[in-house]
Design an enzyme around this catalytic site. Structure first.
Site, mmCIF file in Angstrom:
data_model
loop_
_atom_site.group_PDB
_atom_site.id
_atom_site.type_symbol
_atom_site.label_atom_id
_atom_site.label_comp_id
_atom_site.label_asym_id
_atom_site.label_seq_id
_atom_site.Cartn_x
_atom_site.Cartn_y
_atom_site.Cartn_z
ATOM 1 N N ASP A 1 31.361 40.139 40.480
ATOM 2 C CA ASP A 1 31.540 38.685 40.546
ATOM 3 C C ASP A 1 33.020 38.329 40.683
ATOM 4 O OD1 ASP A 1 32.274 39.308 37.964
ATOM 5 O OD2 ASP A 1 31.070 37.748 37.004
ATOM 6 N N SER A 2 33.889 39.331 40.645
ATOM 7 C CA SER A 2 35.307 39.130 40.995
ATOM 8 C C SER A 2 35.415 38.572 42.413
ATOM 9 C CB SER A 2 36.083 40.446 40.881
ATOM 10 O OG SER A 2 35.391 41.489 41.542
ATOM 11 N N ASP B 1 26.547 42.566 40.403
ATOM 12 C CA ASP B 1 26.809 41.835 39.165
ATOM 13 C C ASP B 1 25.860 40.661 39.008
ATOM 14 O OD1 ASP B 1 28.722 42.640 37.332
ATOM 15 O OD2 ASP B 1 30.401 41.736 38.418
ATOM 16 N N LYS C 1 24.534 44.789 37.049
ATOM 17 C CA LYS C 1 25.489 44.912 35.930
ATOM 18 C C LYS C 1 25.519 43.577 35.200
ATOM 19 C CE LYS C 1 30.196 45.061 36.386
ATOM 20 N NZ LYS C 1 30.592 43.836 35.665
ATOM 21 N N GLU D 1 27.387 41.591 31.546
ATOM 22 C CA GLU D 1 28.449 41.683 30.543
ATOM 23 C C GLU D 1 27.887 41.450 29.146
ATOM 24 O OE1 GLU D 1 31.698 39.064 31.561
ATOM 25 O OE2 GLU D 1 31.931 39.949 33.559
ATOM 26 N N GLU E 1 36.367 47.700 29.967
ATOM 27 C CA GLU E 1 37.493 46.995 30.597
ATOM 28 C C GLU E 1 38.551 46.631 29.567
ATOM 29 O OE1 GLU E 1 36.540 43.870 33.380
ATOM 30 O OE2 GLU E 1 38.639 43.212 33.489
HETATM 31 O O1 KIV Z 1 33.497 41.779 38.860
HETATM 32 C C1 KIV Z 1 34.089 42.871 38.890
HETATM 33 O O2 KIV Z 1 34.805 43.196 39.851
HETATM 34 C C2 KIV Z 1 33.933 43.753 37.744
HETATM 35 C C3 KIV Z 1 34.779 44.991 37.721
HETATM 36 C C4 KIV Z 1 36.177 44.624 37.432
HETATM 37 C C5 KIV Z 1 34.273 45.989 36.772
HETATM 38 O O3 KIV Z 1 33.191 43.481 36.865
#
Ligand code: KIV
Length: 279
Positions: A49-50, A88, A118, A120, A186
């Protein structure tokens, strides 16, 4: 697993089996060409989600939607044939209940072809992780600095220092116990990352953690020098594509203004040419 040893995409169990072996190589990707570039070199590609920050100019990941994750997941899937793709779950798509998480995880897997999602969170997400895994959704967990919680964590701080180490240790144990096939650590102290790696039986994937983790991940735009708004300490720039790109654009602008581009080889003759390449 070496970059050339395997022709089909690894499954979550293959990634899990890499615990304690050759480090797992992973990067984020958001587009087809970037995915193609890393496919031969990475075991796992995360559609993070970055994407909201590095491609869409958002100031945090909180504004990222399911639609964005699905669109970028579909683009990345088209560029991969050998690395495993994980997508994510965006903020607000899984925290409410295990049922909400399953509904959205199933949609992500169905519409992108992702091999896993993924999410969090540590101890408080363990019930949801177990619910998803029991229903066929492999889960990569993410503990330590969880960027979707920056408003309650008080910013992008190192997590698990001093007395907070035991809570982070418990988070890692909880997600492993709930059935996650791997966990991102992280921005946690290196000694704590090493302790977690030694204690839990699933691979730890470090970002700002320790070279002793079972694998590493970076945001691809950070490590290529494409995203330059800020640079966390844990980022190593392996390239300077941002600078190279700006220099190329400046050269183009200068040639357009000087009328030296397009040159003759970039233009077309009035008569039909004999050679196919000139058509
Ligand atoms: O969203 C992302 O890029 C991440 C990584 C930094 C692990 O969660």
């Amino acid at each position: 697993m070496s970059a050339t040893a395997k022709k089909t995409a690894p499954l979550p169990d293959d990634i899990r089996a890499m615990k304690g072996g050759t480090p797992i190589v992973s990067l984020t990707a958001y587009t087809t060409p970037m995915a193609q570039m890393m496919d031969a070199h990475c075991d796992l590609v995360l559609v993070g989600d970055s994407v909201g920050m590095v491609l869409h100019g958002l100031t945090s990941t909180l504004g990222v939607t399911m639609e964005m994750m699905i669109l970028h997941g579909q683009a990345v899937a088209r560029g991969l044939s050998r690395a495993m793709m994980v997508v994510d779950m965006p903020f607000g798509s899984y925290e409410e209940s295990p049922e909400q998480a399953f509904r959205n995880a199933a949609r992500i897997m169905r519409e992108t072809g992702a091999g896993a999602v993924k999410l969090e969170g540590g101890t408080h997400m363990a019930e949801t992780i177990a619910f998803l895994v029991a229903r066929g959704v492999p889960v990569m967990a993410h503990v330590g600095l969880t960027p979707q919680s920056i408003n309650t964590l008080g910013g992008y701080k190192v997590q698990g220092r001093d007395a907070a180490a035991e809570k982070l240790m418990a988070d890692a144990r909880a997600v492993a116990g709930a059935g996650a096939f791997s966990v991102v650590l992280e921005k946690v102290p290196a000694v704590l990352a090493d302790r977690i790696t030694a204690e839990i039986d699933i691979p730890t994937i470090g970002i700002g953690a320790s070279a002793g983790c079972d694998g590493q991940i970076l945001v691809v735009d950070d490590m290529l020098g494409l995203f330059t708004a800020f640079k966390p300490k844990f980022v190593k720039r392996f390239g300077n594509l941002g600078e190279d790109g700006e220099a190329a654009i400046a050269a183009y602008a200068a040639e357009v203004r000087a009328r030296t581009f397009p040159a003759e080889e970039h233009t077309f003759a009035a008569e039909t040419p004999r050679k196919a390449k000139d058509k």
